[in-house]
Design a protein around this motif. Structure first.
Motif, PDB file in Angstrom:
ATOM      1  N   SER B 154      12.136  15.317 -51.607  1.00  9.08           N
ATOM      2  CA  SER B 154      11.428  16.109 -50.595  1.00  9.08           C
ATOM      3  C   SER B 154       9.933  15.824 -50.649  1.00  9.08           C
ATOM      4  CB  SER B 154      11.636  17.600 -50.830  1.00  9.08           C
ATOM      5  OG  SER B 154      12.936  17.950 -50.499  1.00  9.08           O
ATOM      6  N   ALA B 155       9.399  15.764 -51.868  1.00  9.21           N
ATOM      7  CA  ALA B 155       7.959  15.519 -52.016  1.00  9.21           C
ATOM      8  C   ALA B 155       7.605  14.143 -51.460  1.00  9.21           C
ATOM      9  CB  ALA B 155       7.560  15.624 -53.490  1.00  9.21           C
ATOM     10  N   VAL B 156       8.487  13.168 -51.676  1.00 10.89           N
ATOM     11  CA  VAL B 156       8.218  11.818 -51.165  1.00 10.89           C
ATOM     12  C   VAL B 156       8.233  11.818 -49.637  1.00 10.89           C
ATOM     13  CG1 VAL B 156       9.163   9.484 -51.012  1.00 10.89           C
ATOM     14  CG2 VAL B 156       9.025  10.625 -53.220  1.00 10.89           C
ATOM     15  N   ILE B 157       9.216  12.507 -49.031  1.00 13.09           N
ATOM     16  CA  ILE B 157       9.278  12.578 -47.563  1.00 13.09           C
ATOM     17  C   ILE B 157       8.029  13.273 -47.025  1.00 13.09           C
ATOM     18  CG2 ILE B 157      10.570  13.498 -45.603  1.00 13.09           C
ATOM     19  CD1 ILE B 157      13.098  13.221 -47.247  1.00 13.09           C
ATOM     20  N   PHE B 158       7.656  14.372 -47.687  1.00 14.69           N
ATOM     21  CA  PHE B 158       6.442  15.101 -47.294  1.00 14.69           C
ATOM     22  C   PHE B 158       5.228  14.174 -47.324  1.00 14.69           C
ATOM     23  CE2 PHE B 158       2.645  17.354 -48.787  1.00 14.69           C
ATOM     24  CZ  PHE B 158       2.516  18.313 -47.812  1.00 14.69           C
ATOM     25  N   PHE B 159       5.130  13.436 -48.414  1.00 14.08           N
ATOM     26  CA  PHE B 159       4.018  12.513 -48.613  1.00 14.08           C
ATOM     27  C   PHE B 159       3.916  11.526 -47.455  1.00 14.08           C
ATOM     28  CE2 PHE B 159       2.571   8.432 -50.336  1.00 14.08           C
ATOM     29  CZ  PHE B 159       1.331   8.782 -50.805  1.00 14.08           C
ATOM     30  N   PHE B 160       5.049  10.887 -47.104  1.00 15.21           N
ATOM     31  CA  PHE B 160       4.997   9.877 -46.046  1.00 15.21           C
ATOM     32  C   PHE B 160       4.718  10.500 -44.684  1.00 15.21           C
ATOM     33  CE2 PHE B 160       7.028   7.043 -49.112  1.00 15.21           C
ATOM     34  CZ  PHE B 160       6.175   5.958 -48.947  1.00 15.21           C
ATOM     35  N   LEU B 161       5.297  11.662 -44.433  1.00 17.50           N
ATOM     36  CA  LEU B 161       5.071  12.319 -43.144  1.00 17.50           C
ATOM     37  C   LEU B 161       3.600  12.642 -42.951  1.00 17.50           C
ATOM     38  CD1 LEU B 161       8.007  14.822 -42.701  1.00 17.50           C
ATOM     39  CD2 LEU B 161       7.352  12.980 -41.171  1.00 17.50           C
ATOM     40  N   VAL B 162       2.991  13.193 -43.993  1.00 13.49           N
ATOM     41  CA  VAL B 162       1.614  13.654 -43.843  1.00 13.49           C
ATOM     42  C   VAL B 162       0.645  12.486 -43.863  1.00 13.49           C
ATOM     43  CG1 VAL B 162      -0.169  15.054 -44.892  1.00 13.49           C
ATOM     44  CG2 VAL B 162       2.130  15.922 -44.752  1.00 13.49           C
ATOM     45  N   ILE B 163       0.920  11.508 -44.714  1.00 11.44           N
ATOM     46  CA  ILE B 163      -0.028  10.403 -44.867  1.00 11.44           C
ATOM     47  C   ILE B 163      -0.038   9.523 -43.616  1.00 11.44           C
ATOM     48  CG2 ILE B 163       1.152   8.373 -45.846  1.00 11.44           C
ATOM     49  CD1 ILE B 163      -1.442   9.992 -47.902  1.00 11.44           C
ATOM     50  N   THR B 164       1.087   9.454 -42.915  1.00 10.26           N
ATOM     51  CA  THR B 164       1.128   8.589 -41.733  1.00 10.26           C
ATOM     52  C   THR B 164       0.731   9.346 -40.475  1.00 10.26           C
ATOM     53  OG1 THR B 164       3.467   9.079 -41.569  1.00 10.26           O
ATOM     54  CG2 THR B 164       2.878   7.002 -42.588  1.00 10.26           C
ATOM     55  N   ASN B 165       0.445  10.632 -40.583  1.00  6.82           N
ATOM     56  CA  ASN B 165       0.119  11.407 -39.390  1.00  6.82           C
ATOM     57  C   ASN B 165      -1.215  12.133 -39.517  1.00  6.82           C
ATOM     58  OD1 ASN B 165       2.412  11.152 -37.480  1.00  6.82           O
ATOM     59  ND2 ASN B 165       3.536  11.794 -39.289  1.00  6.82           N
ATOM     60  N   ILE B 166      -2.212  11.451 -40.068  1.00  5.23           N
ATOM     61  CA  ILE B 166      -3.533  12.068 -40.148  1.00  5.23           C
ATOM     62  C   ILE B 166      -4.226  11.846 -38.806  1.00  5.23           C
ATOM     63  CG2 ILE B 166      -5.740  12.068 -41.323  1.00  5.23           C
ATOM     64  CD1 ILE B 166      -4.280  11.024 -43.796  1.00  5.23           C
ATOM     65  N   PRO B 167      -4.570  12.933 -38.110  1.00  5.70           N
ATOM     66  CA  PRO B 167      -5.191  12.747 -36.796  1.00  5.70           C
ATOM     67  C   PRO B 167      -6.550  12.094 -36.916  1.00  5.70           C
ATOM     68  CG  PRO B 167      -5.108  15.072 -37.396  1.00  5.70           C
ATOM     69  CD  PRO B 167      -4.380  14.340 -38.452  1.00  5.70           C
TER      70      PRO B 167
END
Lengths: 171, 216
Positions: B154-167
């Motif tokens: 879950s932490a890894v998925i969270f990491f990729f979601l947030v890191i690739t979606n920085i406005p």
């Protein structure tokens, strides 16, 4: 001949008088203005120290009007341009946590938030008196601890009740 | 760990729902195939309550703090019930406390629910190693792994979601550093949740072993 020199000289003296600050002296003016102070906390109560803040004006909601960083206690102060009335959008973000807050500034929207006393004129600033300062909060923060606790207990009782219901049916 | 409204672009939120839907459908179908689907419901309901309240329990990991998720635990004990349980739990968290959000419900369900299903399969691996390691040891090891890896994934998925979606409006480097920090803070939480899963499984195995037996 005399005249052609006179005009630039007059211009220079007038201009020079205005741009006096080119010298090493520094002139700083100030004016009191309407400012918005934000306090960003996590729902655990901790301040969002050094969180990034983006402010979007109502005119252009896609490019940030101002970006900045909250201080160590999660505070951020900015002065919106009063000539752009409408909902100013403020986004606070840190490590994938964040919130969007709409702040009405000036115009009709400003009245909506401060119309508690009818005497105020539209668009009057919200900071001209202690009693007038308004606190707008985004979701989740405006519940007291007992309220949150009761909500949690109610939901848990719902789940436990469901469990007991199906347990009883089994027998 | 929950991604709130307004952090991800609309396309990602829709994609989250689109991915969560087939997982929910598949889980419900697996549940429906059981001899008596309601038999597991009391257990699922109680663990949904545990999941619901777990996110309110903050564990300080300097400099920030993380909260329990328990998705690995739900996966190992509930099997396919874990996905709908997490979906319901997330829904209540979003509505009641504004923890997470309704637009990101799909994304959050994928982020916590899919690792829960993975944790379920990790925990099932104990049957393969039962001969080699012995019943008790195999169960303990795989309970720990399921609890820890469920959360870790879950932490890894969270990491990729947030890191690739920085406005674009934000300083990417500062935000990345903050995300790295938060993701690293989940390493000790993996140990905590792994241990917690291990303890609960060991406890259930002693007092009511049929609760963690293979179903279906």
């Amino acid at each position: 001949m005399k005249r052609t020199f006179a005009i630039p000289l007059v211009l220079m003296s007038v201009m020079g008088w205005q741009v006096r600050a080119i010298a090493h002296g520094v002139e700083i003016n100030y004016q009191a203005t309407e400012a918005i102070a934000l306090q960003a906390n996590y729902d655990s109560g901790e301040p969002m120290a050094e969180a990034q803040v983006s402010v979007y004006s109502p005119e252009d909601p896609s490019t940030p009007w101002l970006t900045g960083t909250a201080d160590a206690s999660g505070r951020f102060v900015f002065a919106p341009d009063p000539s752009i009335p409408g909902n100013w959008e403020v986004q606070v973000r840190q490590a994938g946590h964040g919130e969007i807050l709409n702040i009405p500034v000036g115009g009709e929207e400003g009245v909506l938030a401060t119309s508690a006393d009818g005497s105020r004129e539209p668009g009057a600033s919200a900071t001209d008196g202690e009693s007038d300062s308004q606190i707008v909060s985004s979701t989740g923060d405006n519940l007291s601890l007992p309220q949150k606790g009761l909500m949690a207990v109610s939901v848990i009782w719902g789940f436990v009740g469901t469990a007991l219901f199906f347990l009883a049916r089994k027998k | 760990m929950h991604i709130p409204d307004g952090i991800l672009p609309a396309s990602v939120c829709i994609a989250g729902y689109a991915i969560a839907a087939p997982f929910a459908w598949y889980s419900l179908r697996q549940i429906n195939r059981l001899k008596d689907p309601t038999e597991e419901l009391p257990k699922a309901s109680l663990l949904t309550a545990a999941f619901f309240i777990a996110s309110s329990i903050n564990i300080p990991v300097p400099p920030s703090s993380v909260h329990l998720v328990l998705n690995g635990l739900l996966g190992s004990i509930l099997g396919y019930f874990a996905f709908p349980a997490i979906l319901v739990g997330l829904f209540f968290q979003a509505i009641m406390f504004g923890h997470g959000g309704l637009t990101t419900l799909g994304v959050d369900a994928v982020m916590m629910g899919v690792p829960a299903l993975v944790a379920h399969h990790i925990f099932q691996l104990r049957h393969v190693f039962r001969q080699k390691l012995g019943e008790k040891l195999a169960t303990s090891i795989f309970a720990f792994l399921a609890g820890a890896l469920g959360l870790g994934l879950s932490a890894v998925i969270f990491f990729f979601l947030v890191i690739t979606n920085i406005p674009s409006g934000f300083d990417a480097q500062t935000e990345q550093a903050a995300v790295y920090g938060l993701t690293l803070a989940h390493l000790p939480l993996m140990l905590i949740e792994g241990t917690f899963t291990l303890l609960l499984v060991a406890f259930l195995q002693r007092v009511k072993p049929e609760l963690i037996e293979r179903r279906g």
